[in-house]
Design a protein around this motif. Structure first.
Motif, mmCIF file in Angstrom:
data_model
loop_
_atom_site.group_PDB
_atom_site.id
_atom_site.type_symbol
_atom_site.label_atom_id
_atom_site.label_comp_id
_atom_site.label_asym_id
_atom_site.label_seq_id
_atom_site.Cartn_x
_atom_site.Cartn_y
_atom_site.Cartn_z
ATOM 1 N N HIS A 17 0.818 -1.279 0.051
ATOM 2 C CA HIS A 17 -0.045 0.002 -0.012
ATOM 3 C C HIS A 17 0.860 1.014 -0.058
ATOM 4 O O HIS A 17 0.467 2.131 -0.713
ATOM 5 C CB HIS A 17 -1.082 -0.069 1.359
ATOM 6 N N ASN A 48 -8.843 -5.247 0.284
ATOM 7 C CA ASN A 48 -7.688 -3.811 -0.359
ATOM 8 C C ASN A 48 -7.768 -3.093 0.935
ATOM 9 O O ASN A 48 -8.237 -1.883 1.046
ATOM 10 C CB ASN A 48 -8.327 -3.051 -1.362
ATOM 11 N N SER A 105 -2.243 1.983 -9.738
ATOM 12 C CA SER A 105 -2.466 0.965 -8.450
ATOM 13 C C SER A 105 -2.497 -0.395 -9.060
ATOM 14 O O SER A 105 -2.781 -0.905 -10.127
ATOM 15 C CB SER A 105 -3.790 1.393 -8.152
ATOM 16 N N PHE A 119 -4.149 -2.476 -7.530
ATOM 17 C CA PHE A 119 -5.449 -3.119 -6.904
ATOM 18 C C PHE A 119 -6.471 -2.480 -7.694
ATOM 19 O O PHE A 119 -6.359 -1.449 -7.934
ATOM 20 C CB PHE A 119 -5.518 -2.980 -5.392
ATOM 21 N N LYS A 149 -9.871 -0.666 -7.793
ATOM 22 C CA LYS A 149 -10.588 0.195 -6.564
ATOM 23 C C LYS A 149 -11.760 -0.377 -6.123
ATOM 24 O O LYS A 149 -12.715 -1.115 -6.838
ATOM 25 C CB LYS A 149 -10.889 1.335 -7.350
ATOM 26 N N PRO A 150 -11.785 -0.753 -4.882
ATOM 27 C CA PRO A 150 -12.967 -1.593 -4.090
ATOM 28 C C PRO A 150 -14.286 -1.084 -4.251
ATOM 29 O O PRO A 150 -15.275 -1.765 -4.344
ATOM 30 C CB PRO A 150 -12.484 -1.800 -2.746
ATOM 31 N N GLN A 197 -10.042 1.345 4.486
ATOM 32 C CA GLN A 197 -10.447 0.867 2.973
ATOM 33 C C GLN A 197 -10.999 1.991 2.547
ATOM 34 O O GLN A 197 -11.892 2.857 3.017
ATOM 35 C CB GLN A 197 -11.673 -0.428 3.095
#
Length: 210
Positions: A25, A152, A34, A36, A38-39, A171
């Motif tokens: 992170h 995430n 990124s 990850f 995006k959640p 988060q």
């Protein structure tokens, strides 16, 4: 030389993995791209993670109003069927706060609807001068490092005591947030053991004893 004397292997791996999550992170924060997806407001509830065999969970919602009991219109909108609600007031006569806790049981099929309802409850409670806390529990241990990766979550604080792992983190979503020391957090997961054991998910943090 060992840095984890007399510590079980799975405990060492969990500590290392949590450290890796923090590092990743931090790396992402310093780079424009990124690693990850995006959640958004992905459902974080336990039964939907694929990490547990449990089919049902106990759900608690705690509402806290610092200035006293909210208007009846707010209370009338709370679900009643299959819910048990308990109210409490400060033990001293000086305090004006008001707390209302609701308890029910849910399954995986109902989790998404429950999460959406909780998000709207957070807004309704805020408009009425209060805060809404969610607490979901299952009688099964869980790999909380895997959970943090799937959701995430950036661990802000983590601890290990007598086989109980706790991660308090952040988060990127619209979950309600609180301050934990110097950290801004909005989600906490606590687990004891793998398989047999117990796990609790709290948004934004756990208020009742694990």
């Amino acid at each position: 030389m060992t840095y984890f004397p007399e510590t079980p292997l799975n405990t060492r791996l969990l500590i290392v993995l949590l450290g890796v999550i923090v590092f990743v992170h931090a790396f992402i924060a310093d780079n424009s791209s990124s690693l990850f997806a995006k959640p958004g407001d992905k459902n974080p509830l336990l039964l939907s993670t694929g990490l547990l065999e449990a089919q049902e969970a106990e759900l608690r919602v705690i509402l806290w109003f610092e200035k006293g009991k909210p208007q009846k219109n707010f209370l009338k909108k709370l679900p009643r069927e299959n819910w048990v609600w308990q109210e409490s007031h400060p033990s001293n006569s000086i305090g004006t706060g008001y707390s209302l806790a609701g308890y029910t049981r849910i399954n995986q099929e109902s989790e998404q609807a429950i999460f959406l309802w909780y998000q709207s409850l957070v807004e309704d409670a805020r408009e009425s001068g209060g805060n809404a806390y969610l607490d979901e529990r299952v009688p099964e241990g869980m790999d909380i490092a895997q959970y943090a990766l799937k959701q995430n979550i950036l661990p802000r604080q983590f601890s290990l005591s007598e086989g109980v792992f706790s991660v308090v983190g952040w988060q990127e979503s619209s979950l309600p947030q609180v301050a934990a020391g110097n950290d801004k957090v909005n989600i906490q997961v606590i687990s004891q053991g793998y398989g047999q054991g117990k796990t609790a998910l709290a948004i934004p943090v756990l208020l009742e004893e694990f």
